[in-house]
Write an enzyme that holds these catalytic residues in place. Structure first.
Site, short mmCIF file in Angstrom:
data_model
loop_
_atom_site.label_atom_id
_atom_site.label_comp_id
_atom_site.label_asym_id
_atom_site.label_seq_id
_atom_site.Cartn_x
_atom_site.Cartn_y
_atom_site.Cartn_z
N LYS A 111 0.83 -1.22 0.00
CA LYS A 111 0.00 0.00 0.00
C LYS A 111 0.86 1.26 0.00
O LYS A 111 0.51 2.24 -0.66
CB LYS A 111 -0.94 0.01 1.21
N LYS A 194 -8.26 -14.95 -12.42
CA LYS A 194 -9.59 -15.11 -11.85
C LYS A 194 -10.39 -13.81 -11.90
O LYS A 194 -9.84 -12.74 -12.12
CB LYS A 194 -9.51 -15.67 -10.44
N LYS A 197 -12.60 -7.65 -8.77
CA LYS A 197 -13.02 -6.26 -8.93
C LYS A 197 -11.88 -5.43 -9.51
O LYS A 197 -12.06 -4.70 -10.48
CB LYS A 197 -13.43 -5.73 -7.56
#
Ligand code: TRP
Length: 329
Positions: A111, A194, A197
């Protein structure tokens, strides 16, 4: 009966991959364990401190999970920010969480790399908040994907450390709830990997038929097989994998035979696939919309869930306070 805790991201509209993956297992799990499912809205602030519509996202996610079969009468379904005992335990756990171990956490390092302008204390202590979520109910099991394994390991560290520092046996060590074979992986529509989002390749349960048709028709395919009975390349296999869960066996077999005979027309297959996805998702989408339209119901669910969660949470926090040494006069 095991106590199970799972946090749900408040920004995560459900897609087909979630539905056939974790969600199906949640629905089953709720009858076999004492389950606490909550929407992790505090956690979302670690990366999005000024959300557009926090309440709207939480409402949407709550409605979607109920529409898919989480039963507020069976499981305890609540919103994290409705349970003030969680931030209290988080604060206390932070006193025994060390900078070094928090900084070494992979998700923290990812992050700060992806968003160097917002390296805040909430982000650093994301794992202690998650640990508080879990141990506040003295959970035995946590259903987690690969990306959350390190967070769960840190939870075990914090739980064990608490027991050791205060010389008590308060918190059990939470283990990963392993779905094993039952976890179906749904691929995306972009040829590889896969459905997700962040990958931008997902079909959402709340997508309307026109959107679903558009997405499926745009799915990656190729110019078709040139020899009979060849193995399917990944993008083609992916279409068949999705077909396998939403279409009838006959339909799946029909297109599989066509493929093997080199007679397949992907345009036809995609049209069929789109209609079968629509047939499958339509009743769910209708339930989502009905639930969203009934604010009184959602309010009741959230209130009931918060009450049940706080019953368990306040008991733990009371014990923790006494153990550390906070006493009433
Ligand atoms: N970190 C989890 C995720 O990103 C969400 C989460 C928060 C969670 N608290 C939790 C999951 C407690 C399991 C248990 O998906």
């Amino acid at each position: 009966m095991d106590i199970v805790v799972s946090g749900i991201r408040s920004t995560g509209k459900l897609h087909l991959g979630n539905y056939f993956g974790a969600l199906k297992n949640f629905v089953k799990m709720q009858h076999e364990n004492k389950c606490y499912f909550f929407i992790a809205d505090y956690h979302s602030l670690t990366t999005h401190p000024t959300p557009d519509d926090l309440h709207g996202s939480v409402k949407q996610v709550l409605a979607e999970y109920i529409a898919c079969g989480l039963d507020p009468e069976v499981a305890t379904l609540y919103v994290q920010s409705d349970v003030p005992e969680i931030p209290e335990l988080y604060l206390l756990l932070n006193m025994n969480a060390y900078l070094g171990e928090l900084e070494r956490c992979t998700s923290f390092k990812d992050k700060i790399r992806s968003n160097p302008n917002n390296v805040n204390a909430g982000l650093l202590t994301y794992p202690t908040l998650m640990a508080a979520d879990i141990i506040i109910h003295k959970a035995h099991k946590v259903p987690v994907g690969k990306d959350q394994e390190q967070h769960l390991e840190m939870t075990r560290t914090f739980a064990n450390r608490f027991n050791r520092l205060y010389n008590v046996d308060l918190f059990p060590e939470p283990a990963a709830y392993n779905f094993g074979e039952q976890l179906v992986k749904i691929p995306g529509l972009d040829g590889s990997g896969k459905m997700g989002k962040s990958e931008g390749n997902a079909i959402y349960l709340s997508d309307n038929p026109a959107t679903i048709r558009k997405k499926v028709m745009r799915a990656v395919s190729d110019s078709g097989p040139t020899e009979p009975n060849q193995p399917k390349p990944e993008p083609i296999q992916n279409l068949f994998t999705i077909m396998n869960v939403v279409s009838s066996d006959e339909t799946h077999q029909f297109y599989s035979d066509k493929y093997n005979d080199c007679e397949i027309r992907y345009g036809d297959m995609k049209k069929q696939l789109a209609e079968d996805i629509i047939t499958f998702t339509e009743p769910i989408r209708e339930r989502i919309e009905a639930i969203l339209a009934d604010n009184e119901y959602l309010k009741k669910v959230a209130k009931h869930g918060a009450e049940k969660a706080r019953e368990s949470a306040s008991k733990t926090v009371k014990e923790v306070r006494e153990i550390i040494g906070f006493r009433p006069f």
